[in-house]
Each structure stands twice: as structure tokens, then as C-alpha cells.
Design a protein around this motif. Structure first.
Motif, mmCIF file in Angstrom:
data_model
loop_
_atom_site.group_PDB
_atom_site.id
_atom_site.type_symbol
_atom_site.label_atom_id
_atom_site.label_comp_id
_atom_site.label_asym_id
_atom_site.label_seq_id
_atom_site.Cartn_x
_atom_site.Cartn_y
_atom_site.Cartn_z
ATOM 1 N N THR A 77 0.816 -1.218 0.000
ATOM 2 C CA THR A 77 0.000 0.000 0.000
ATOM 3 C C THR A 77 0.848 1.265 0.000
ATOM 4 O OG1 THR A 77 -0.171 -0.129 2.410
ATOM 5 C CG2 THR A 77 -1.939 -1.146 1.131
ATOM 6 N N GLY A 78 2.164 1.119 -0.151
ATOM 7 C CA GLY A 78 3.029 2.275 -0.362
ATOM 8 C C GLY A 78 3.708 2.833 0.868
ATOM 9 N N VAL A 100 6.502 5.239 -7.985
ATOM 10 C CA VAL A 100 5.370 4.451 -8.439
ATOM 11 C C VAL A 100 5.451 3.103 -7.733
ATOM 12 C CG1 VAL A 100 6.670 3.682 -10.483
ATOM 13 C CG2 VAL A 100 4.181 3.417 -10.419
ATOM 14 N N VAL A 101 4.345 2.691 -7.148
ATOM 15 C CA VAL A 101 4.282 1.412 -6.440
ATOM 16 C C VAL A 101 3.625 0.387 -7.344
ATOM 17 C CG1 VAL A 101 3.314 0.184 -4.456
ATOM 18 C CG2 VAL A 101 4.151 2.530 -4.183
ATOM 19 N N ASP A 114 2.180 -3.413 -7.455
ATOM 20 C CA ASP A 114 1.781 -4.603 -6.706
ATOM 21 C C ASP A 114 0.585 -5.231 -7.423
ATOM 22 O OD1 ASP A 114 1.464 -6.555 -4.562
ATOM 23 O OD2 ASP A 114 2.568 -5.142 -3.306
ATOM 24 N N VAL A 163 -3.544 -2.886 -4.714
ATOM 25 C CA VAL A 163 -3.523 -1.428 -4.919
ATOM 26 C C VAL A 163 -4.876 -0.877 -5.340
ATOM 27 C CG1 VAL A 163 -1.073 -1.474 -5.500
ATOM 28 C CG2 VAL A 163 -2.762 -1.663 -7.331
ATOM 29 N N LEU A 173 -6.515 2.600 -4.091
ATOM 30 C CA LEU A 173 -5.531 3.506 -3.493
ATOM 31 C C LEU A 173 -5.410 4.762 -4.366
ATOM 32 C CD1 LEU A 173 -2.754 0.962 -2.429
ATOM 33 C CD2 LEU A 173 -4.505 2.016 -0.995
ATOM 34 N N SER A 201 -3.740 7.907 -6.035
ATOM 35 C CA SER A 201 -2.437 8.408 -6.465
ATOM 36 C C SER A 201 -2.361 9.918 -6.297
ATOM 37 C CB SER A 201 -2.181 8.050 -7.929
ATOM 38 O OG SER A 201 -2.117 6.648 -8.121
ATOM 39 N N SER A 256 2.260 7.265 -7.097
ATOM 40 C CA SER A 256 1.207 6.632 -7.886
ATOM 41 C C SER A 256 1.261 5.117 -7.712
ATOM 42 C CB SER A 256 1.356 6.992 -9.374
ATOM 43 O OG SER A 256 2.632 6.604 -9.862
ATOM 44 N N TYR A 257 0.154 4.464 -8.060
ATOM 45 C CA TYR A 257 0.028 3.016 -7.896
ATOM 46 C C TYR A 257 -0.307 2.361 -9.227
ATOM 47 C CZ TYR A 257 -0.256 4.175 -2.930
ATOM 48 O OH TYR A 257 0.009 4.657 -1.667
#
Length: 356
Positions: free
Chosen positions: A202-203, A219-220, A222, A227, A230, A232, A237-238
Motif C-alpha cells: 500500500t506504499g 510508483v508502487v 503490486d 492497490v 488507493l 495516487s 502513484s500506484y
């Protein structure tokens, strides 16, 4: 030749029995620690503000008064294992916190409580009872699968609460690691404008990095369900995806406690995707890995033991492994990286930087 009792002295025989018993009953330490967390003992002592007597502790825990001596016996074990200090200089003994028990405060910014509760949850202790079964047959990928009938990722996806418990545990660990990383090793981010946090959940790590280093965008990456939902921002950002297929392009890729979950073949795939992700960087970029290097810090017995325990743990849960420097070097070379650097930054774990 059969072992003969007469070959050893009485002292050696009794010492050997004590050694076996010490390891046989080692689980008592873990379960006493779990009990202390569930009762809220560290929090009760902290809230009291100064060393607390047994009677005050029993009252603050709302424990059954008829079991006050049981609380005393629990605290005696936890004092012996150095989670608490016992001051016996006054008529009634008093208990106080240690650095370790301060990490067990539920509201502490760097609390490790979720991680402890995850590892000591019945679903995560049960697989250890299946290790010998797993080692003697080919039916299951891991002892975890032997215990639950599914691999760990499938189990967490279908068991209510398991996925949330896991994410909370990983986030708590990431907060502690990120704290050390941005405080003491900020220089490793020099020249980096974009960072891809692979398997970043979740960052938690990414948030700590962008908060401490405002010139970096993260940028995450997963799994989509991790994500989903979630939000950004311009700095964070995700992306939902599969690290075995593609990783967002960035100046650097971060893999915190990811590689030890996988065997060499899968790690090689991950590293190749990482190399592709940083290849467009004019200076070649780099891959940053936070994981154990099992042949370092051998003079520190606690570090060595923790690394070996972690190795058995990832074998039991994921069919993963902790690696020596030679094993890391081979992975980097096979993935096409030209050089690497190891910084022993986190005690049990190290920071590995691989360069294309």
C-alpha cells in the motif's frame, strides 16, 4: 558404535539435557511475548509513565486478581528474555520498558506488533508441524501448503483477515526500515528522480521516501487487488500488475524483502524485468534490494541466528531462500548486471545495489 552414557561426566550429561530442554521450550518465549502484546502489557507500563508494581499492572490490565501470581510468572519469563527490566530495590518489585519492548507499543510509529502477531498466528505456526512430512514427499510445494492445502498467496486471498494481517505486518516492517534508510542512507538516492517500488503493497516505503526526498517521484507496483482503490498523487502513484511480466520504467527499482520469497529461477525473471525498467536511464540506473546476505556479520550471533531463522521461515512459507553474497553475485551476473555493491545497513538485512 552406540553412545555410552558412561563416556560423559554427570556434569556433561546434565548440561546436555539442559541444552536440549532450552531449545525444546524456546516456543515459550515466543508465546509469552504474544500474550504480553495481547494483554497490552507494554502499553500499560508506558501509560503508567514510570516503573509499575505487579499490583498496579494487574489492575491496569483488568486481569483476574486470583491470577496475579500468574502475571508475575509471565513477567518473570519476559524479564529473563530482556523484554522488561525488573527493579527489586524497593519492597515491591517494579517493571519498566526496554528498547525491545518499546517496539511492542501498539501506537508507536515504529511498532513491530503486527509482524509479531502475524508470525505467531496459528495459521503461520501450523506449517512448522508439517516440515518433516514435506521433506519426505513431493506432494506439496511448501510446508505451508501441506498444512493448509493451498500456497500462502491463495490462502491469504481466501481466508478472511489473513491478507489484511499480512499487509499490516509488512507495512510495520517497512516503516522501521524506511526510517533507517532515509535517515542514515539518504545518499543512495542521489541522482534519482523516479523510483519504482516493486511489491510495495500500500506504499508505506514509497510514502516515507517521497516525504523525506521531495525531488523523487515513486510508483508502487503490486498485484491489482492490493492497490485497488488507493489514491495516487503527483508524487506517489500506484500500478496494478505482475512483476514477472513488466516493471514501470524508472531511474531506480526498489525491492524490499521481495527476492527471498522466490527461488533462483523466479528471481532471475524479476531481475531481468528490473534491468529492462532502468535501461532507459542515461546513467544506466540501478536496482536497490533490501534483503539478507547470510555470510555477513558472522561475529554477531543474534544476526546469524535471525538470518538462519528467516531462511527456514521463507522455505516453510514460500519455498524461498536467504542468499549468500556468492549466490547474489551469480543472480546479478546471470541477469546481465555488470557490478553490485552491498551496504550492511539493517542488521539482519543489507542494502544491495545492482548496476546494469
Amino acid at each position: 558404535m552406540a553412545f555410552q552414557i558412561g563416556e560423559v561426566s554427570t556434569d556433561e550429561l546434565i548440561e546436555a539435557q539442559a541444552y536440549v530442554w532450552n531449545h525444546t521450550f524456546a516456543f515459550v518465549n515466543s508465546m509469552s511475548l504474544k500474550c504480553a502484546i495481547q494483554l497490552g502489557i507494554p502499553d500499560a507500563i508506558h501509560k503508567h509513565g514510570h516503573p509499575i508494581t505487579l499490583s498496579q499492572l494487574v489492575e491496569s490490565l483488568h486481569a483476574d486478581n486470583t491470577k496475579s501470581q500468574c502475571i508475575h510468572r509471565l513477567m518473570r519469563v519476559l524479564v529473563q528474555s530482556k523484554f522488561f527490566i525488573e527493579d527489586t530495590s524497593q519492597e515491591e518489585a517494579r517493571y519498566w520498558l526496554t528498547p525491545a519492548s518499546r517496539l511492542l507499543l501498539r501506537e508507536a510509529s515504529l511498532t513491530v506488533v503486527p509482524f509479531v502477531l502475524l508470525i505467531l498466528d496459528p495459521s503461520f505456526t501450523e506449517p512448522w508441524h508439517h516440515m518433516s512430512e514435506w521433506l519426505t514427499n513431493k506432494r506439496h510445494l511448501t510446508p505451508f501448503e501441506a498444512a493448509h492445502g493451498s500456497i500462502i498467496w491463495e490462502h491469504m486471498a481466501h481466508e478472511s483477515g489473513s491478507d489484511g494481517l499480512f499487509e499490516e505486518a509488512m507495512s510495520s516492517d517497512s516503516r522501521l526500515v524506511a526510517h533507517v534508510l532515509v535517515r542514515d542512507y539518504k545518499h543512495v538516492f542521489e541522482g534519482i528522480e523516479t523510483l519504482a517500488d516493486v511489491g510495495g503493497g500500500t506504499g508505506t516505503m514509497a510514502k516515507a521516501i517521497v516525504d523525506a526526498l521531495p525531488d523523487i517521484k515513486c510508483v508502487v507496483l503490486d498485484l491489482p487487488h492490493v492497490v485497488a482503490g488507493l489514491e495516487s498523487t503527483d508524487k506517489l502513484s500506484y500500478v496494478g500488475g505482475d512483476m514477472f511480466e513488466a516493471i514501470p520504467a524508472a531511474d531506480a527499482v526498489l525491492l524490499k524483502w521481495i527476492m527471498h520469497d522466490w527461488d533462483d529461477e523466479k528471481c532471475l525473471k524479476i531481475l531481468k524485468r528490473c534491468k529492462e525498467a532502468v535501461a532507459s536511464n542515461s546513467t544506466g540506473g540501478k536496482v536497490m534490494i533490501i534483503d539478507a546476505v547470510v555470510d555477513v556479520n558472522r561475529e554477531d550471533n543474534k544476526v546469524v541466528e535471525d538470518q538462519l531463522y528467516l531462511d527456514m521461515t521463507v522455505m516453510t512459507y514460500y519455498n524461498g531462500k536467504e542468499r549468500s553474497e556468492n549466490e547474489w553475485a551469480k543472480l546479478f551476473s546471470d541477469a546481465g548486471f555488470t557490478s553490485y555493491k552491498i551496504t550492511h545497513a539493517f542488521g539482519v538485512r543489507s542494502l544491495l545495489e545492482a548496476y546494469p
